[in-house]
Scaffold this motif. Structure first.
Motif, PDB file in Angstrom:
ATOM      1  N   PHE A  72       0.838  -1.271   0.016  1.00  0.00           N
ATOM      2  CA  PHE A  72       0.061   0.043  -0.366  1.00  0.00           C
ATOM      3  C   PHE A  72       0.697   1.347   0.118  1.00  0.00           C
ATOM      4  O   PHE A  72       1.605   1.352   0.798  1.00  0.00           O
ATOM      5  CB  PHE A  72      -0.485  -0.014   1.216  1.00  0.00           C
ATOM      6  N   ASN A  73       0.723   2.250  -0.792  1.00  0.00           N
ATOM      7  CA  ASN A  73       1.202   3.403  -0.864  1.00  0.00           C
ATOM      8  C   ASN A  73       0.185   4.363  -0.134  1.00  0.00           C
ATOM      9  O   ASN A  73      -0.750   4.574  -0.440  1.00  0.00           O
ATOM     10  CB  ASN A  73       1.402   4.094  -2.356  1.00  0.00           C
ATOM     11  N   ALA A  74       0.765   4.775   0.894  1.00  0.00           N
ATOM     12  CA  ALA A  74      -0.049   5.381   2.066  1.00  0.00           C
ATOM     13  C   ALA A  74       0.053   6.853   1.926  1.00  0.00           C
ATOM     14  O   ALA A  74      -1.107   7.720   2.666  1.00  0.00           O
ATOM     15  CB  ALA A  74       0.216   4.982   3.552  1.00  0.00           C
ATOM     16  N   LYS A  75       0.363   7.354   0.810  1.00  0.00           N
ATOM     17  CA  LYS A  75       0.692   8.908   0.570  1.00  0.00           C
ATOM     18  C   LYS A  75       1.076   9.787   1.983  1.00  0.00           C
ATOM     19  O   LYS A  75       0.412  10.671   2.065  1.00  0.00           O
ATOM     20  CB  LYS A  75      -0.645   9.436  -0.032  1.00  0.00           C
ATOM     21  N   GLY A  76       1.914   9.291   2.576  1.00  0.00           N
ATOM     22  CA  GLY A  76       2.342   9.973   3.698  1.00  0.00           C
ATOM     23  C   GLY A  76       1.286  10.061   4.820  1.00  0.00           C
ATOM     24  O   GLY A  76       1.537  10.741   5.760  1.00  0.00           O
ATOM     25  N   GLY A  77       0.051   9.250   4.899  1.00  0.00           N
ATOM     26  CA  GLY A  77      -0.840   9.474   5.850  1.00  0.00           C
ATOM     27  C   GLY A  77      -1.781  10.528   5.689  1.00  0.00           C
ATOM     28  O   GLY A  77      -2.518  10.858   6.543  1.00  0.00           O
ATOM     29  N   LEU A  78      -1.834  11.413   4.601  1.00  0.00           N
ATOM     30  CA  LEU A  78      -2.446  12.647   4.422  1.00  0.00           C
ATOM     31  C   LEU A  78      -3.810  12.590   4.460  1.00  0.00           C
ATOM     32  O   LEU A  78      -4.579  13.667   4.915  1.00  0.00           O
ATOM     33  CB  LEU A  78      -1.929  13.381   3.088  1.00  0.00           C
ATOM     34  N   MET A  79      -4.316  11.255   4.055  1.00  0.00           N
ATOM     35  CA  MET A  79      -5.789  11.318   4.098  1.00  0.00           C
ATOM     36  C   MET A  79      -6.359  10.487   5.273  1.00  0.00           C
ATOM     37  O   MET A  79      -7.306  10.022   5.165  1.00  0.00           O
ATOM     38  CB  MET A  79      -6.196  10.334   2.987  1.00  0.00           C
ATOM     39  N   GLY A  80      -5.377  10.430   6.320  1.00  0.00           N
ATOM     40  CA  GLY A  80      -5.930   9.918   7.731  1.00  0.00           C
ATOM     41  C   GLY A  80      -5.055   8.733   8.036  1.00  0.00           C
ATOM     42  O   GLY A  80      -5.300   7.478   7.709  1.00  0.00           O
ATOM     43  N   GLN A  81      -3.896   9.312   8.898  1.00  0.00           N
ATOM     44  CA  GLN A  81      -2.975   8.153   9.332  1.00  0.00           C
ATOM     45  C   GLN A  81      -3.534   7.261  10.373  1.00  0.00           C
ATOM     46  O   GLN A  81      -3.187   6.085  10.427  1.00  0.00           O
ATOM     47  CB  GLN A  81      -1.687   8.908  10.263  1.00  0.00           C
ATOM     48  N   GLU A  82      -4.395   7.787  11.208  1.00  0.00           N
ATOM     49  CA  GLU A  82      -4.999   6.825  12.187  1.00  0.00           C
ATOM     50  C   GLU A  82      -6.111   5.711  11.431  1.00  0.00           C
ATOM     51  O   GLU A  82      -6.096   4.323  11.750  1.00  0.00           O
ATOM     52  CB  GLU A  82      -5.855   7.699  13.197  1.00  0.00           C
ATOM     53  N   ILE A 116      -0.091   0.853 -11.421  1.00  0.00           N
ATOM     54  CA  ILE A 116       1.400   1.050 -11.120  1.00  0.00           C
ATOM     55  C   ILE A 116       1.605   0.137  -9.791  1.00  0.00           C
ATOM     56  O   ILE A 116       2.930   0.397  -9.344  1.00  0.00           O
ATOM     57  CB  ILE A 116       1.595   2.393 -10.862  1.00  0.00           C
ATOM     58  N   ASP A 117       0.712  -0.569  -9.118  1.00  0.00           N
ATOM     59  CA  ASP A 117       1.019  -1.158  -7.823  1.00  0.00           C
ATOM     60  C   ASP A 117       1.039  -2.553  -8.288  1.00  0.00           C
ATOM     61  O   ASP A 117       0.079  -3.098  -8.939  1.00  0.00           O
ATOM     62  CB  ASP A 117       0.154  -0.873  -6.796  1.00  0.00           C
ATOM     63  N   TYR A 118       2.002  -3.700  -7.649  1.00  0.00           N
ATOM     64  CA  TYR A 118       2.205  -4.804  -8.030  1.00  0.00           C
ATOM     65  C   TYR A 118       2.474  -5.734  -7.015  1.00  0.00           C
ATOM     66  O   TYR A 118       3.266  -5.387  -5.789  1.00  0.00           O
ATOM     67  CB  TYR A 118       3.273  -4.879  -9.318  1.00  0.00           C
ATOM     68  N   ILE A 119       2.468  -7.005  -7.136  1.00  0.00           N
ATOM     69  CA  ILE A 119       3.082  -8.236  -6.331  1.00  0.00           C
ATOM     70  C   ILE A 119       3.689  -9.196  -7.248  1.00  0.00           C
ATOM     71  O   ILE A 119       2.666  -9.567  -7.933  1.00  0.00           O
ATOM     72  CB  ILE A 119       1.946  -8.711  -5.117  1.00  0.00           C
ATOM     73  N   PHE A 120       4.793  -9.371  -6.916  1.00  0.00           N
ATOM     74  CA  PHE A 120       5.444 -10.559  -7.892  1.00  0.00           C
ATOM     75  C   PHE A 120       5.880 -11.498  -6.711  1.00  0.00           C
ATOM     76  O   PHE A 120       6.106 -10.964  -5.616  1.00  0.00           O
ATOM     77  CB  PHE A 120       6.425 -10.088  -8.582  1.00  0.00           C
ATOM     78  N   LEU A 180      -7.839   5.774   1.239  1.00  0.00           N
ATOM     79  CA  LEU A 180      -7.325   5.966   2.305  1.00  0.00           C
ATOM     80  C   LEU A 180      -5.980   6.720   1.709  1.00  0.00           C
ATOM     81  O   LEU A 180      -5.249   7.449   2.374  1.00  0.00           O
ATOM     82  CB  LEU A 180      -6.587   5.039   3.271  1.00  0.00           C
ATOM     83  N   SER A 181      -6.024   6.722   0.158  1.00  0.00           N
ATOM     84  CA  SER A 181      -4.774   7.232  -0.399  1.00  0.00           C
ATOM     85  C   SER A 181      -5.247   7.669  -1.947  1.00  0.00           C
ATOM     86  O   SER A 181      -6.360   7.482  -2.218  1.00  0.00           O
ATOM     87  CB  SER A 181      -3.614   6.214  -0.274  1.00  0.00           C
ATOM     88  N   ASP A 182      -4.356   7.793  -2.428  1.00  0.00           N
ATOM     89  CA  ASP A 182      -4.488   7.969  -3.986  1.00  0.00           C
ATOM     90  C   ASP A 182      -4.248   6.801  -4.632  1.00  0.00           C
ATOM     91  O   ASP A 182      -4.634   6.542  -6.001  1.00  0.00           O
ATOM     92  CB  ASP A 182      -3.587   9.153  -4.843  1.00  0.00           C
ATOM     93  N   HIS A 183      -3.909   5.769  -3.798  1.00  0.00           N
ATOM     94  CA  HIS A 183      -3.629   4.378  -4.385  1.00  0.00           C
ATOM     95  C   HIS A 183      -4.877   3.583  -3.628  1.00  0.00           C
ATOM     96  O   HIS A 183      -5.005   3.711  -2.533  1.00  0.00           O
ATOM     97  CB  HIS A 183      -2.356   3.842  -4.099  1.00  0.00           C
ATOM     98  N   TYR A 184      -5.005   2.447  -4.112  1.00  0.00           N
ATOM     99  CA  TYR A 184      -5.888   1.492  -3.421  1.00  0.00           C
ATOM    100  C   TYR A 184      -4.846   0.425  -2.981  1.00  0.00           C
ATOM    101  O   TYR A 184      -3.986   0.082  -3.469  1.00  0.00           O
ATOM    102  CB  TYR A 184      -6.739   0.602  -4.304  1.00  0.00           C
TER     103      TYR A 184
END
Length: 331
Positions: A100-110, A294-298, A316-320
């Motif tokens: 998960f790309n959390a975008k620095g927690g800007l959309m809610g760290q908790e 753009i997010d992967y698991i290999f 919670l971020s601009d990524h799922y």
């Protein structure tokens, strides 16, 4: 009508060659010719137009429809990297991974901490996760790079280190951790390739034709140098994979689309969990209207994926978040 069909034929052939050009990313690095990597960005649109034109030839009762259909077989796997419908797996899931790309927690760290805790994952691979600073996950062991990636795990960490950047001023592209799970050791690699740093208004074409043209030029000026930086970072990550004495699970924000140079060379020797166990769309970045994965698991072939989910239930971020489970029976 003949002239119209001739124009359509020329357009169709042109799109075919552009699509074939995107496949050359498997062989041609950006430092030699970066334009193939640009084609990978437009692959979904080109593929949709290509199929529409095949339908046109079918409705026109033209045999060339079959020629284009046959040529289109070359793009089955590239399409499946974006949209896939794999069968259900019978293997037992032994380990659960969340990337998960959390975008620095800007959309809610908790809120992010609560969500990650609820997943009960064996290993969490964060990008832009503020060093994994989530009090709710205090029972997880933490491996933090000097860059922006963090690995959290419930299991024993035997060793860890940054995957260094060739230029010390650049973002560290990843961190690796050798983790013992059920008596065996696996190398986990968390990746965050150099970002393009686009803002939404920078890629939205809504001004005059002159303004839009300038935006396109600015986009290309930003893309090409970043592709070249990615090439160096990919080489470092490949070295970490190739020299691993253990099976590998690699995940993260690659800042690269399927069929790009980055994708082809990072997946080399590994398997894309989405191709093996994913269903539906793999789109993981939702900040733009255009669908982007753009997010992967290999993983190593000895660690087959038994499930793969892009969790679109949370924003919670601009990524799922991307979640996958693996069977360890092959070990």
């Amino acid at each position: 009508m003949k002239i119209f069909r001739l124009i359509i034929l020329v357009i169709h052939l042109g799109i075919l060659f552009l699509l074939l050009g995107s496949l050359l990313n498997a062989y041609v690095p950006p430092k030699i010719f970066p334009w193939f990597n640009l084609l990978s960005l437009g692959f979904p649109v080109l593929m949709i137009v290509y199929v529409i034109l095949i339908v046109f030839w079918i409705l026109s009762w033209k045999k060339r429809a079959f020629v284009f259909m046959f040529a289109g077989l070359a793009f089955i796997n590239p399409v499946k990297r974006i949209v896939n419908f794999s069968s259900d797996k019978k293997e037992k899931a032994d380990v659960k991974i969340v990337s998960f790309n959390a975008k620095g927690g800007l959309m809610g760290q908790e809120a992010i901490g609560r969500y990650l805790k609820s997943q009960g994952a064996d290993v969490i691979l964060l990008q832009e996760g503020r060093g994994g600073d989530f009090p709710m996950l205090e029972d997880y062991k933490k491996v933090t790079s000097s860059g922006t990636v963090t690995i959290l795990t419930k299991h024993k960490v035997l060793s860890s280190k940054d995957i260094g950047s060739p230029d010390k001023s650049e973002i560290i592209p990843g961190v690796q951790a050798d983790i013992e799970i059920k008596g065996k050791v696996y190398r986990f690699i968390d990746i965050y390739l150099h970002p393009f740093k686009f803002e939404r208004d920078m890629v939205t074409l809504n001004g005059s034709s002159e303004a839009n043209e300038q935006k396109l030029k600015d986009i290309v000026r930003r893309l090409v140098p970043t592709f070249k930086k990615h090439q160096d970072q990919v080489t470092l990550i490949q070295h970490a994979v190739e020299n691993s004495p253990y099976p590998v699970i690699m995940a993260g924000d690659f800042n690269s689309v399927p069929n790009s140079y980055e994708y082809y060379h990072l997946v080399a020797g590994l398997e894309d969990a989405f191709l093996n166990a994913g269903k539906g769309s793999a789109t993981s970045f939702h900040d733009y209207k255009f669908p982007i994965r753009i997010d992967y698991i290999f993983s190593s072939k000895s660690i087959p994926a038994v499930s793969y989910v892009v969790d679109r239930s949370v924003r919670l971020s601009d990524h799922y978040p991307v979640i996958s489970e693996f069977s360890l029976n092959g070990q």
